[in-house]
Motif scaffolding. Structure first.
Motif, PDB file in Angstrom:
ATOM      1  N   THR A   1     -25.806 -64.279 -43.182  1.00 27.10           N
ATOM      2  CA  THR A   1     -26.588 -64.823 -42.067  1.00 27.10           C
ATOM      3  C   THR A   1     -26.360 -64.018 -40.795  1.00 27.10           C
ATOM      4  O   THR A   1     -27.289 -63.695 -40.064  1.00 27.10           O
TER       5      THR A   1
ATOM      6  N   ARG B   1     -30.548 -77.721 -42.212  1.00 27.31           N
ATOM      7  CA  ARG B   1     -31.045 -77.074 -40.996  1.00 27.31           C
ATOM      8  C   ARG B   1     -32.423 -77.586 -40.583  1.00 27.31           C
ATOM      9  O   ARG B   1     -32.694 -77.791 -39.386  1.00 27.31           O
ATOM     10  N   TYR B   2     -33.285 -77.809 -41.550  1.00 27.75           N
ATOM     11  CA  TYR B   2     -34.677 -78.124 -41.217  1.00 27.75           C
ATOM     12  C   TYR B   2     -35.074 -79.564 -41.516  1.00 27.75           C
ATOM     13  O   TYR B   2     -36.216 -79.942 -41.233  1.00 27.75           O
TER      14      TYR B   2
ATOM     15  N   SER C   1     -23.953 -77.248 -46.488  1.00 27.87           N
ATOM     16  CA  SER C   1     -24.729 -78.325 -45.880  1.00 27.87           C
ATOM     17  C   SER C   1     -24.255 -78.612 -44.457  1.00 27.87           C
ATOM     18  O   SER C   1     -25.066 -78.833 -43.549  1.00 27.87           O
TER      19      SER C   1
ATOM     20  N   THR D   1     -33.357 -63.470 -45.055  1.00 28.87           N
ATOM     21  CA  THR D   1     -32.480 -64.441 -45.717  1.00 28.87           C
ATOM     22  C   THR D   1     -32.696 -64.412 -47.227  1.00 28.87           C
ATOM     23  O   THR D   1     -31.735 -64.419 -48.014  1.00 28.87           O
TER      24      THR D   1
ATOM     25  N   GLY E   1     -29.460 -83.614 -45.401  1.00 35.84           N
ATOM     26  CA  GLY E   1     -28.380 -82.737 -45.832  1.00 35.84           C
ATOM     27  C   GLY E   1     -27.337 -83.471 -46.653  1.00 35.84           C
ATOM     28  O   GLY E   1     -26.855 -82.974 -47.679  1.00 35.84           O
TER      29      GLY E   1
ATOM     30  N   GLY F   1     -25.594 -76.069 -42.068  1.00 35.03           N
ATOM     31  CA  GLY F   1     -27.004 -76.313 -41.796  1.00 35.03           C
ATOM     32  C   GLY F   1     -27.214 -77.475 -40.839  1.00 35.03           C
ATOM     33  O   GLY F   1     -28.040 -77.398 -39.919  1.00 35.03           O
TER      34      GLY F   1
ATOM     35  N   TYR G   1     -28.866 -77.496 -37.159  1.00 34.84           N
ATOM     36  CA  TYR G   1     -29.944 -78.420 -36.813  1.00 34.84           C
ATOM     37  C   TYR G   1     -29.655 -79.107 -35.478  1.00 34.84           C
ATOM     38  O   TYR G   1     -30.547 -79.232 -34.619  1.00 34.84           O
TER      39      TYR G   1
ATOM     40  N   TYR H   1     -28.067 -75.334 -47.109  1.00 33.81           N
ATOM     41  CA  TYR H   1     -28.122 -74.976 -45.685  1.00 33.81           C
ATOM     42  C   TYR H   1     -29.521 -75.234 -45.125  1.00 33.81           C
ATOM     43  O   TYR H   1     -29.674 -75.779 -44.027  1.00 33.81           O
ATOM     44  N   SER H   2     -30.549 -74.846 -45.885  1.00 37.83           N
ATOM     45  CA  SER H   2     -31.928 -75.001 -45.411  1.00 37.83           C
ATOM     46  C   SER H   2     -32.304 -76.471 -45.272  1.00 37.83           C
ATOM     47  O   SER H   2     -32.975 -76.857 -44.304  1.00 37.83           O
TER      48      SER H   2
ATOM     49  N   ARG I   1     -38.618 -72.017 -46.831  1.00 35.66           N
ATOM     50  CA  ARG I   1     -37.523 -72.985 -46.668  1.00 35.66           C
ATOM     51  C   ARG I   1     -37.720 -73.871 -45.441  1.00 35.66           C
ATOM     52  O   ARG I   1     -37.193 -74.986 -45.395  1.00 35.66           O
ATOM     53  N   ARG I   2     -38.465 -73.435 -44.436  1.00 38.46           N
ATOM     54  CA  ARG I   2     -38.663 -74.261 -43.249  1.00 38.46           C
ATOM     55  C   ARG I   2     -39.595 -75.442 -43.533  1.00 38.46           C
ATOM     56  O   ARG I   2     -39.359 -76.550 -43.073  1.00 38.46           O
TER      57      ARG I   2
END
Length: 383
Positions: free
Chosen positions: A14, A109-110, A159, A35, A116, A162, A166, A105-106, A76-77
């Protein structure tokens, strides 16, 4: 199974992605592509022995499968659960743990904390169920140790990273919204100030016009021009009433001072620790009150900024009205070391100054270098 300590590698990839992206790191597509490429590179480390270990894929086929799995990170978003589902498939089929870390992680994060945690719990339950399937894998004692020492920690770590990202995104967005709100409020305040100045300056002229017209009307009572002067006085009164209706004032402070208030402003700044070298063209005093008010506001805001960010530095203020333009230049040096505690500032002063200058058809630029900060404002100077 192919357990690798790739949670630290995930962080390294990353960071590398952000460095490679450089100035384009703010582009979501570029960052997602890098990524996905980083994930594929990590999974490719298993490629030589993947087919032999799983007895299901040859080399080229394994490469295509891994590439297809990494490609899910491109979305992933919007669809982080797609990467998560494919990652679970990779665990059960290929015993590959790399993609699931990026997927967890994605999701964190999103989709936030709850998603998560849910994804992490699902991942751990899925792996635990697989470890109890007869014949998968063969060495249960070794894999249970791997499960407790590697599988669970890397999932929780991915997690958690991420979810933390977030939360940082939320904080940054909140700060951006607050800054935007502060700028909008400053601009609105400056517009109100301009309107108040227009009311005061124009209203005063209309009052003088009304009084003068009434005087002339009385003097010309016996002439044919008396009626014309009376109509002129009535027109001026109506214009004043319209101005009052458009710009309503309820106990607001007096109008912004003009060029005559600059020496007092410079003296006040000197007492606050920022001495001022003031150079004002005498022609500035002959400008309209609105332009003089703009000069005062620009200098006032610049001196305030200097007191906040460069206290003790001399501020050079030069105002010239040569030719068709009025030019305001305010500059000060910057301290070699930043203060230990940042001053309280909403960052809206420049927007406020720019709004005042733009309202009169001018321009304003602020330039900062390592050693100096300078604001230059220009206003049209009608003859």
């Amino acid at each position: 199974m192919h357990p690798k300590p790739v949670a630290p590698a995930l962080q390294s990839v990353t960071a590398a992605v952000r460095r490679i992206a450089g100035s384009r790191a703010g582009s979501p597509r570029v960052l997602d592509a890098l990524t996905a490429g980083g994930c594929l590179a990590l999974m490719a480390l298993d490629l030589p022995g993947l087919a032999a270990a799983d007895n299901s894929l040859n080399g080229p086929t394994a490469a295509l499968v891994l590439a297809a799995g990494a490609a899910t990170l491109l979305v992933r978003r919007g669809l982080p659960w797609l990467s998560f589902a494919v990652a679970l498939l990779f665990i059960g089929w290929l015993h590959e743990l790399t993609l699931v870390q990026f997927a967890l992680y994605s999701v964190g994060r999103y989709r936030g904390r709850r998603a998560g945690i849910l994804a992490t719990a699902g991942y751990i339950a899925f792996c635990l169920a697989l470890f109890h399937v007869p014949g998968w894998p063969l060495d249960h004692a070794r894999t249970l140790s791997s499960f407790l020492g590697l599988v669970v920690p890397i999932g929780v770590l991915a997690s958690a990273v991420g979810i933390a990202a977030y939360r940082q995104d939320l904080v940054r967005e909140l700060d951006a919204r607050r800054a935007e709100s502060a700028v909008l409020q400053a601009v609105q305040h400056e517009r109100t100030s301009v309107a108040r100045d227009v009311h005061d300056f124009v209203g005063r002229e209309l009052t003088l016009l009304t009084v003068r017209s009434e005087v002339l009307s009385l003097r010309a009572r016996e002439t044919a021009y008396a009626k014309d002067f009376e109509e002129l006085a009535d027109t001026a009164r109506r214009a004043h009433l319209v101005l009052n209706e458009i710009i309503v004032q309820r106990g607001e402070p007096a109008a912004t001072p003009g060029a005559h208030g600059l020496p007092a402003l410079a003296e006040q700044s000197g007492r606050a620790g920022s001495p001022v070298r003031l150079d004002v063209d005498p022609a500035v005093h002959a400008l309209s009150p609105l332009r003089q008010a703009a000069v005062y506001r620009v200098v006032q805001e610049c001196l305030t900024n200097a007191a906040k960010h460069a206290r003790g530095e001399t501020v050079d203020v030069r105002i010239s009205a040569d030719g068709p333009q009025l030019r305001i230049t305010v500059g000060n040096g910057l301290p070699p070391h930043a203060p230990g505690r940042a001053p309280v500032s909403a960052g809206s002063g420049t927007a406020s100054m720019a709004e005042r200058v733009r309202s009169l058809g001018g321009t304003l630029t602020a330039t900062r270098t390592d050693r100096r900060y300078e604001v230059v404002a220009t206003l049209p100077c009608p003859g």
